[in-house]
Structures are given as structure tokens and as C-alpha cells.
Design an enzyme around this catalytic site. Sequence first.
Site, PDB file in Angstrom:
ATOM      1  N   HIS A   1      -3.460 -15.173  10.172  1.00 38.65           N
ATOM      2  CA  HIS A   1      -2.642 -14.336  10.216  1.00 38.65           C
ATOM      3  C   HIS A   1      -3.402 -13.112  10.741  1.00 38.65           C
ATOM      4  O   HIS A   1      -2.904 -11.720  10.438  1.00 38.65           O
ATOM      5  CB  HIS A   1      -2.004 -13.939   8.934  1.00 38.65           C
ATOM      6  CG  HIS A   1      -1.657 -15.048   8.396  1.00 38.65           C
ATOM      7  ND1 HIS A   1      -0.324 -15.513   8.772  1.00 38.65           N
ATOM      8  CD2 HIS A   1      -2.148 -15.811   7.115  1.00 38.65           C
ATOM      9  CE1 HIS A   1      -0.131 -16.499   7.781  1.00 38.65           C
ATOM     10  NE2 HIS A   1      -1.194 -16.796   7.051  1.00 38.65           N
TER      11      HIS A   1
ATOM     12  N   PRO B   1       0.872  -1.234   0.144  1.00 37.01           N
ATOM     13  CA  PRO B   1       0.069   0.014   0.009  1.00 37.01           C
ATOM     14  C   PRO B   1       0.709   1.146  -0.061  1.00 37.01           C
ATOM     15  O   PRO B   1       1.846   1.258   0.555  1.00 37.01           O
ATOM     16  CB  PRO B   1      -0.652  -0.015   1.313  1.00 37.01           C
ATOM     17  CG  PRO B   1      -0.476  -1.414   1.976  1.00 37.01           C
ATOM     18  CD  PRO B   1       0.700  -2.005   1.322  1.00 37.01           C
ATOM     19  N   GLU B   2       0.529   2.253  -0.973  1.00 31.18           N
ATOM     20  CA  GLU B   2       1.040   3.582  -0.937  1.00 31.18           C
ATOM     21  C   GLU B   2      -0.068   4.483  -0.496  1.00 31.18           C
ATOM     22  O   GLU B   2      -0.979   4.091  -0.026  1.00 31.18           O
ATOM     23  CB  GLU B   2       1.630   3.721  -2.384  1.00 31.18           C
ATOM     24  CG  GLU B   2       2.601   2.534  -2.721  1.00 31.18           C
ATOM     25  CD  GLU B   2       3.439   3.177  -3.909  1.00 31.18           C
ATOM     26  OE1 GLU B   2       3.399   4.427  -4.339  1.00 31.18           O
ATOM     27  OE2 GLU B   2       3.913   2.271  -4.558  1.00 31.18           O
TER      28      GLU B   2
ATOM     29  N   ARG C   1       2.892 -11.493   5.995  1.00 31.85           N
ATOM     30  CA  ARG C   1       4.246 -11.326   6.115  1.00 31.85           C
ATOM     31  C   ARG C   1       5.037 -10.543   7.287  1.00 31.85           C
ATOM     32  O   ARG C   1       5.868 -10.415   7.587  1.00 31.85           O
ATOM     33  CB  ARG C   1       4.965 -10.552   4.821  1.00 31.85           C
ATOM     34  CG  ARG C   1       4.571 -11.683   3.748  1.00 31.85           C
ATOM     35  CD  ARG C   1       5.376 -11.139   2.241  1.00 31.85           C
ATOM     36  NE  ARG C   1       6.645 -10.908   2.411  1.00 31.85           N
ATOM     37  CZ  ARG C   1       7.417 -10.634   1.400  1.00 31.85           C
ATOM     38  NH1 ARG C   1       6.984 -10.038   0.324  1.00 31.85           N
ATOM     39  NH2 ARG C   1       8.617 -10.481   1.601  1.00 31.85           N
TER      40      ARG C   1
END
Length: 274
Positions: free
Chosen positions: A93, A2-3, A112
Site C-alpha cells: 500500500h 488523524p486529526e 484505504r
Amino acid sequence: MPELPEVEVILRGLAPRLQNRRILAVAVGEKRLRQESSPGEFGRWLPGRNILELERRGKYLLFHLEGKVILLLHLGMTGRLLLQPTPSPALPHAHLLLQLEGGLQLVFQDVRRFGQALVFPPGVAPAPLSQVGREPFSRQVTPQWLSQEARARSRAVKNFLMDGRVLAGIGNIYANEILFAARLHPATPAGDLSVEDWTRVLKETRRILKAAIAKGGTTVSDYLNSQGETGLFQLELLVYGREGEPCKTCGQPLVRMAQGGRSTFFCPRCQKEK
Ligand SMILES: [Zn+2]
């Protein structure tokens, strides 16, 4: 990853649903994120507090809670925020789960685990924000300011754009797209750009980020309900990921090179070195 636009879209989607909603309880996953407060700290500072306001700084999401407590989240590479009805089946997760009043829960899922979830007690400024530069839409960002900042740093314009300590929130994908739109070779030393060049870069930066936010806005409801998708993949990318494909302006095959350990895509004809 994500930006700025993705985080902005998430913020706009979540804010109306979370503001003035109280956190009832918090649960923490077994595995830790790269940076995460302890379960004890979450337990001490989150339950019982109202969420007053959400804010974005760069790629960080800030939850301003009652009593000047701040919860800071960064989605890292693979982080997602899901707003679900309670009870819902447990997600894999899931690192942080906020149970909210009104039968909702907010889940921070991160496969991650490069994300961050940190709580800051009243009066403690979130340390990561001291590294966050100016917002691209801020009035304090002008072509003159960019030119001054660039002269102080001898590096390629693409790495300069991606330096979050100068301009907040621009990652690899949008840096590629911005430089193609501004017709600048990504390896050009940032200090060599004229104020006219910076005027073009800033204009394209804002146009592209705005377009990405607008596109992302259309997928917010999906995102909030289940899939965790943001608008990123709906934006038409003109150079990113298109090595060997024809430039949409001139037809020349696009080229890929490595810069600062990341892939750069550009058109060797439209983006000539200065
Ligand atoms: Zn071209």
C-alpha cells in the site's frame, strides 16, 4: 483517523529530519489515491528539489520545496508517513515514495486510499487549502469570532466544531472530548451558545489539542522508525468510545447517539441541554 494533533506530531517529527534534504527520485504506486497528481507531474516537479520547510494547515501537511513548488499531503483515514533507510523492503500500500539524499526514503502508505498527495507548481495556490478554516491556536480565533460564526449557521455545536471550514483540524474524537470538558450537550444549537460558553469551548479546545500534541510527541520516534503509530491512542479519552461506561466526573453511564452520520458520546448529567 488523524486529526490536528496527530498531523502536528508528524510534522514536528519529520521537519528536523527532512528540512534541507534533497529529493532524488520519486516512485508512485499502482493504485491511485482518492486525489493524487499524475506520475508525470510528480516526476516533473519533485526530483532534484530541496525540501525547505514543512507546514501544517488543518489536517494537511505542506512540503515547501525549492523554487516555490508545494507538495500537499492529507492522510485521509488510514494514511501513514514512514521515514526509512534506503534500501528497505517494499511496503504494501505504498502510494508515494520519495527517495532522499543521505540514504533515506519517505513512504506514504495508505490502505484505504482516502488520502491525498498533490503537487502544485510555482504560483499555483493549493486549491484544497481554500476550504481550510482558522487554526484553533491562531490569535484570530476568539470567543467573539466563534459566536459570530455560529450565529450564521444553525446547527449543533458538535457539527460546528467539526466543520473544517470554520475551525481547522478538529475531528470526531476531539469534538466529543472538547464538549464534555466544556460541559455542553453536543446537540445544542451552536447559535445558542453565549460568549461565555465559547470562552470555555475555546479554552478546552486548546488545552485538549495541546495535551494530545504533547502525548503524541513521546511516540514520534516509534512512529518514524517503523510502526506508524501516532499519539492518538495514548491520549486518555474521557467520553469517546465509552458508551455505557461511567462518567469520570459523576458516575452516570455515558450515552451514544448519531449526529451527522458520526457517533457522539456524552454524559447526560454533566452535559445538559440548554
Ligand atoms: Zn457526568
